[in-house]
Design a protein around this motif. Structure first.
Motif, PDB file in Angstrom:
ATOM      1  N   ASP A   1      43.783  35.662  23.562  1.00  0.00           N
ATOM      2  CA  ASP A   1      43.849  36.082  24.965  1.00  0.00           C
ATOM      3  C   ASP A   1      44.816  35.199  25.751  1.00  0.00           C
ATOM      4  O   ASP A   1      45.056  34.047  25.376  1.00  0.00           O
ATOM      5  N   ASP A   2      45.340  35.739  26.834  1.00  0.00           N
ATOM      6  CA  ASP A   2      46.252  34.997  27.721  1.00  0.00           C
ATOM      7  C   ASP A   2      47.415  34.418  26.926  1.00  0.00           C
ATOM      8  O   ASP A   2      47.877  33.300  27.201  1.00  0.00           O
TER       9      ASP A   2
ATOM     10  N   GLU B   1      48.203  43.035  29.358  1.00  0.00           N
ATOM     11  CA  GLU B   1      47.247  43.162  30.457  1.00  0.00           C
ATOM     12  C   GLU B   1      47.971  43.142  31.793  1.00  0.00           C
ATOM     13  O   GLU B   1      49.135  42.782  31.876  1.00  0.00           O
TER      14      GLU B   1
END
Ligand code: C2E
Ligand code: CA
Ligand code: CA
Ligand code: CA
Length: 287
Positions: A184-185, A244
């Motif tokens: 993630d990120d 995202e």
């Protein structure tokens, strides 16, 4: 007591003081919030860029605080990590989300063939050191009757930077069972790209900071080059790329051209209740 030193400095600043009081109020209410049923989960669809269909959803926790109203995770996750509540809270989120996934699949997923609906759940670095993680995850999946490959656990890049083998072991066991692990990120943690190969991840979630430069058309050419490079690297390592923070059609179009696989963002849907997710999935399935 742990932050006493920090608070002493903050008292000089009235705004920081107010923040400290708020934080203190949250700190005392947090341990009982789980028992009082004050947490709830919103779901945000994950959309296949190739055909625009809903393929999954990310579970995002919220706290309905009796005084402060709905609080976003940025307000209380760090506190939960600090106090240790994150382990039972994270387990609760996983259990609720997996059950929800089961229901969602029953309602919407009967004839989806090779593209079953999948659920993404965030995992705090604190949960990685919880000795019960693998067993609890297996139990939760079995009790809900959900196969491991319907679950994706999202771990931030920063949590895995410099992670030793002990920290990676539970993730590797889950990955071997078929659970997907997403980084993630991605792009915010300055990790060594060569390092990716030793992590048991199958998905890169590109941080919102990379998609921001694509809100306008034409997009920032440097951002385009960077994303293009990451996508080709990821694909050469057999990793799928999720983006995202997609807020506009222009971004979605560019990211699709760049070869990203899956997208998430307000352009498709804001996080919402499970019923909303069911609706979006059904609309999409019937065209
Ligand atoms: P994240 O995992 O990076 O989740 C994405 C965040 O971006 C979510 O914020 C989501 O609401 C927001 N978002 C989605 N689409 C857009 C968009 O198009 N534009 C913009 N500006 N924002 C968008 P949220 O729900 O406030 O969550 C914040 C963070 O809290 C998450 O970041 C995640 O790190 C953490 N978090 C949420 N739920 C959990 C949980 O159950 N456990 C743990 N450990 N962390 C959680
Ligand atoms: Ca996430
Ligand atoms: Ca993220
Ligand atoms: Ca983020």
């Amino acid at each position: 007591a742990k932050s006493a030193g920090g608070n002493r400095f903050e008292l000089a600043d009235p705004e920081a003081d107010a923040r400290t009081i708020t934080r203190h109020g949250l700190t005392t209410a947090l341990p009982t919030a789980l028992d009082r049923g004050e947490f709830f989960i919103e779901y945000q669809p994950l959309v296949h860029l190739g055909d625009g269909s809903v393929r999954g959803a990310e579970a995002l926790v919220r706290w309905l605080h009796p005084q402060h109203g709905v609080l976003g995770p940025d307000r209380f996750i760090p506190l939960a990590e600090h106090t240790g509540l994150i382990v039972p809270l994270g387990r609760w989120v996983l259990e609720q989300s997996v059950r929800q996934a089961r229901e969602w699949r029953e309602i919407c997923g009967a004839d989806r063939g090779s593209a079953p609906l999948r659920i993404n759940v965030n995992l705090s670095p604190c949960q990685l050191t919880d000795p019960g993680l693998v067993r609890d995850t297996v139990d939760i999946l079995e009790r809900a009757g959900v196969e491991p490959d319907a679950l994706c656990l999202e771990v931030t890049e920063s949590a895995l930077i410099g992670a030793d083998d002990d920290l990676l072991k539970p993730l590797r066991r889950l990955a071997d069972m078929g659970v997907d692990i997403a980084l993630d990120d991605f792009g915010t943690g300055y990790s060594n790209l060569a390092n990716l190969r030793r992590l048991p991840v199958s998905i890169l979630k590109l941080d919102r900071s990379f998609t921001r430069g694509m809100q306008q058309f034409p997009a920032d050419p440097v951002d385009l080059k960077i994303v293009e490079g990451i996508v080709s690297l990821a694909h050469s390592l057999d990793l799928a790329v999720t983006v995202e923070g997609v807020e506009t059609g222009a971004q979605a179009e560019q990211l699709k051209v760049l070869g990203c696989d899956t997208a998430q963002g307000w352009y498709y849907a804001r996080p919402g209740p499970p019923e909303r997710l069911h609706e979006l999935t059904l609309v999409d399935a019937t065209g």
